[in-house]
Enzyme design. Structure first.
Site, mmCIF file in Angstrom:
data_model
loop_
_atom_site.group_PDB
_atom_site.id
_atom_site.type_symbol
_atom_site.label_atom_id
_atom_site.label_comp_id
_atom_site.label_asym_id
_atom_site.label_seq_id
_atom_site.Cartn_x
_atom_site.Cartn_y
_atom_site.Cartn_z
ATOM 1 N N HIS A 269 0.871 -1.101 0.088
ATOM 2 C CA HIS A 269 0.041 -0.031 0.025
ATOM 3 C C HIS A 269 0.964 1.276 0.018
ATOM 4 C CE1 HIS A 269 -3.504 2.238 0.327
ATOM 5 N NE2 HIS A 269 -3.747 2.166 1.923
ATOM 6 N N HIS A 308 -2.644 -2.069 -10.007
ATOM 7 C CA HIS A 308 -3.515 -1.376 -9.002
ATOM 8 C C HIS A 308 -4.884 -2.342 -8.957
ATOM 9 C CE1 HIS A 308 -5.856 1.512 -6.959
ATOM 10 N NE2 HIS A 308 -4.795 2.138 -6.642
ATOM 11 N N ASP A 364 2.828 5.422 -6.851
ATOM 12 C CA ASP A 364 3.955 5.198 -6.113
ATOM 13 C C ASP A 364 5.190 5.118 -7.079
ATOM 14 O OD1 ASP A 364 3.084 5.328 -3.462
ATOM 15 O OD2 ASP A 364 2.183 3.467 -3.826
HETATM 16 N N1 ACO Z 1 4.427 -6.956 -10.623
HETATM 17 C C1 ACO Z 1 4.504 -8.181 -11.374
HETATM 18 N N2 ACO Z 1 3.361 -8.924 -11.430
HETATM 19 C C2 ACO Z 1 2.330 -8.269 -10.908
HETATM 20 C C3 ACO Z 1 2.134 -7.044 -10.254
HETATM 21 C C4 ACO Z 1 3.460 -6.227 -10.154
HETATM 22 N N3 ACO Z 1 3.608 -5.161 -9.646
HETATM 23 N N4 ACO Z 1 1.022 -6.586 -9.661
HETATM 24 C C5 ACO Z 1 0.215 -7.644 -10.129
HETATM 25 N N5 ACO Z 1 1.014 -8.541 -10.700
HETATM 26 C C6 ACO Z 1 0.608 -9.917 -11.297
HETATM 27 C C7 ACO Z 1 0.178 -10.707 -10.180
HETATM 28 O O1 ACO Z 1 1.307 -11.800 -10.088
HETATM 29 C C8 ACO Z 1 -1.102 -11.742 -10.686
HETATM 30 O O2 ACO Z 1 -0.735 -12.449 -11.674
HETATM 31 P P1 ACO Z 1 -1.113 -13.937 -11.954
HETATM 32 O O3 ACO Z 1 -2.713 -13.681 -12.446
HETATM 33 O O4 ACO Z 1 -0.385 -14.571 -13.188
HETATM 34 O O5 ACO Z 1 -1.102 -14.673 -10.522
HETATM 35 C C9 ACO Z 1 -1.728 -10.516 -11.398
HETATM 36 O O6 ACO Z 1 -0.835 -9.602 -11.713
HETATM 37 C C10 ACO Z 1 -3.041 -10.150 -10.564
HETATM 38 O O7 ACO Z 1 -2.270 -9.468 -9.666
HETATM 39 P P2 ACO Z 1 -3.149 -9.431 -7.949
HETATM 40 O O8 ACO Z 1 -2.025 -9.608 -6.742
HETATM 41 O O9 ACO Z 1 -3.940 -10.313 -8.055
HETATM 42 O O10 ACO Z 1 -3.582 -7.891 -8.167
HETATM 43 P P3 ACO Z 1 -4.359 -7.223 -6.665
HETATM 44 O O11 ACO Z 1 -5.312 -6.348 -7.382
HETATM 45 O O12 ACO Z 1 -4.673 -8.136 -5.799
HETATM 46 O O13 ACO Z 1 -2.863 -6.505 -6.220
HETATM 47 C C11 ACO Z 1 -1.353 -4.779 -5.986
HETATM 48 C C12 ACO Z 1 -2.803 -5.034 -6.469
HETATM 49 C C13 ACO Z 1 -1.253 -5.058 -4.655
HETATM 50 C C14 ACO Z 1 -1.374 -3.062 -6.240
HETATM 51 C C15 ACO Z 1 -0.401 -5.415 -6.792
HETATM 52 O O14 ACO Z 1 -0.547 -4.882 -8.243
HETATM 53 C C16 ACO Z 1 0.961 -4.910 -6.396
HETATM 54 O O15 ACO Z 1 1.521 -5.871 -5.593
HETATM 55 N N6 ACO Z 1 1.898 -3.895 -6.936
HETATM 56 C C17 ACO Z 1 2.937 -3.616 -6.439
HETATM 57 C C18 ACO Z 1 2.946 -2.921 -5.116
HETATM 58 C C19 ACO Z 1 2.553 -1.745 -5.297
HETATM 59 O O16 ACO Z 1 2.935 -0.644 -6.382
HETATM 60 N N7 ACO Z 1 1.646 -1.308 -4.566
HETATM 61 C C20 ACO Z 1 1.079 0.231 -4.644
HETATM 62 C C21 ACO Z 1 -0.405 0.168 -4.792
HETATM 63 S S1 ACO Z 1 -1.064 1.933 -5.084
HETATM 64 C C22 ACO Z 1 -1.266 2.274 -3.617
HETATM 65 O O17 ACO Z 1 -1.722 1.581 -2.559
HETATM 66 C C23 ACO Z 1 -1.199 3.514 -3.230
#
Ligand code: ACO
Length: 443
Positions: A269, A308, A364
């Site tokens: 987050h 996201h 971010d």
């Molecule tokens: N890098 C690589 N792969 C990713 C990323 C990433 N940053 N984000 C998602 N994926 C992939 C997952 O591995 C998953 O792949 P799969 O279907 O093959 O298993 C798919 O994309 C879906 O990902 P989820 O984790 O199910 O997506 P979710 O909506 O739960 O998560 C989140 C969203 C937490 C923001 C995620 O994209 C992430 O971890 N990003 C990196 C951390 C980040 O930048 N957080 C800031 C968010 S903005 C904020 O809070 C202000």
């Protein structure tokens, strides 16, 4: 039936048919309770781990269209607010629902500024943390501690009390954040300078040394205003959901905001901008980007600052921040990590892994690069997120405690554990080797 705002559900277990009303594009999951196989069946429930497709409230504060990359506070586009407004005016808009006229803005500024000081005991409390304490941990602790200074904050149904706590929290957050920063550097705390604007005063409390009056750089103060506007609210994200859930017990807002800050601390987050800088630093050069992308695609780590839950398009805040970075660099000099970030983005946006999963830069991805250029240590990045988000949290808090449909948050679960068992005395429990397999491997 066509054209009616209802959903027809047929339970194939019983052959019974149910008519569920649809309101604002949603069914009430409580309506599923009537779907039963027998009178003693508790009824159907919705299963939605991580609340990916469940609305927990009705809100008038922030609108997001993640498919089209749209973000609006109270109907105003984020792009327009970032260009024309300042943080305190936007905070007023978020908290009160309308942009202020000149008189109300002046009153609001006065009322918030009046509350920038903190009780002297807070300083002693701060001093109790270890010298290397993370400022976010300090913030969680000190905001929670504020509840003990303001027992009147328990009157959550009292409008005047809500107004007072809102001004207090928005006013005090920069002071607590700056004190936490100075504490980690072993520098004396700098008291608020109420002649300065909200962001200028924050810069003064952070960076003033021996000079009698700190003169903030106007470009950097404005950049901070824009960053604060962009972070002011984002509807039902992890920390706001934590805040609403905790506040539903009718606890005071300091305790609820402390919970929200704790949620924001996590690397998925508000801790993500810190993680982005660590990632970019670790990559270190353009040449190592393909190798890094390969690892991410193989499931070894994530491309931080990408993806996201709601935006399946470019996060509109990231577009604004990317542009803002160059205005800041004109003053501070270029942060070389921007080149790695730009190249990562270029490659990722062409790569099928990221394109097919609709992973775009989020807020971010570029914010940390600006903060670092402005001399903030990475541990302060999530703190810089928490300060402006306080106005959003207070608006969400006030909305939730006034909402007649809200009750104490109490989700359901699907129990998958053991059935009823008889207690076994300790002497008769299985041998240690056999127990190893039986006990939970999760903890
Ligand atoms: N890098 C690589 N792969 C990713 C990323 C990433 N940053 N984000 C998602 N994926 C992939 C997952 O591995 C998953 O792949 P799969 O279907 O093959 O298993 C798919 O994309 C879906 O990902 P989820 O984790 O199910 O997506 P979710 O909506 O739960 O998560 C989140 C969203 C937490 C923001 C995620 O994209 C992430 O971890 N990003 C990196 C951390 C980040 O930048 N957080 C800031 C968010 S903005 C904020 O809070 C202000």
């Amino acid at each position: 039936m066509a054209g009616q705002d209802t959903l027809t559900v047929i339970d194939n277990r019983t052959g019974k048919q149910y008519e569920l009303p649809i309101e604002c594009g949603a069914i009430r999951t409580a309506d599923l309770r009537q779907v039963k196989t027998s009178p003693d069946d508790a009824g159907l429930i919705g299963y939605d781990p991580a609340l990916t497709n469940t609305a927990t409230c009705k809100s008038r504060i922030t609108f997001i269209d993640g498919e089209r990359g749209i973000l609006r506070y109270r109907g105003y586009a984020i792009e327009e607010l970032a260009e024309k407004s300042n943080y305190l005016e936007t905070a007023y808009l978020i908290v009160k629902g309308e942009l202020p006229d000149e008189r109300h803005l002046a009153m609001w500024k006065h009322n918030v500024t009046l509350h920038t000081m903190v009780h002297e005991n807070i300083k002693k409390f701060m001093d109790g943390f270890r010298y290397d304490a993370h400022p976010m941990g300090i913030l969680v602790g000190t905001i929670g501690a504020l509840s003990t200074f303001y027992p009147d904050a328990n009157n959550v149904q009292d409008l005047e009390s809500r107004r007072l706590q809102t001004r207090r929290l928005i006013g005090k957050l920069p002071t607590l954040a700056a004190f936490a920063y100075r504490r980690t550097l072993g520098l004396p705390y700098v008291y608020p300078d109420n002649d300065l604007s909200y962001t200028e005063n924050f810069l003064s409390m952070l960076f003033r040394m021996t000079e009698l009056k700190y003169t903030p750089n106007p470009v950097l103060a404005r950049a901070l205003e824009v960053l604060f506007i962009l972070h002011a609210d984002h509807e039902q994200n992890c920390s706001t959901n934590a805040l609403r859930s905790v506040a539903s017990s009718q606890v005071d807002p300091y305790s609820a905001v402390a919970a929200a800050v704790a949620a924001l601390y996590g690397p998925l987050h508000g801790g993500a901008n810190e993680a982005v800088i660590r990632m970019l630093t670790q990559i270190g050069s353009l040449a190592r980007i393909p190798e890094f992308i390969k690892k991410v695609k193989a499931g070894d780590g994530r491309l931080m600052g990408f993806g996201h839950r709601v935006y399946k398009n470019y996060d509109p805040r990231a577009t604004i921040i990317k542009k803002l970075a160059y205005e800041v660099f004109d003053v501070t000099g270029k942060n070389p990590l921007i080149d790695i970030a730009l190249e990562l983005e270029r490659i990722a946006l062409q790569d099928d892994y990221f394109v097919s999963r609709r992973l775009y830069p989020n807020v971010d991805f570029y914010s940390g690069i600006i903060y670092q250029a402005m001399s903030f240590p990475v541990t302060m990045f999530p703190v810089l997120f928490a300060i402006p988000r306080t106005s959003g949290w207070m608006a969400q808090w006030a909305e939730s405690v006034r909402d007649p449909e809200q009750r104490i948050a109490r989700p359901r679960q699907i129990y998958i554990g053991e059935g009823a068992r008889k207690y076994v005395s300790i002497a008769q429990r299985p041998e240690p080797e056999m127990r190893e397999e039986a006990v939970s491997p999760e903890i």
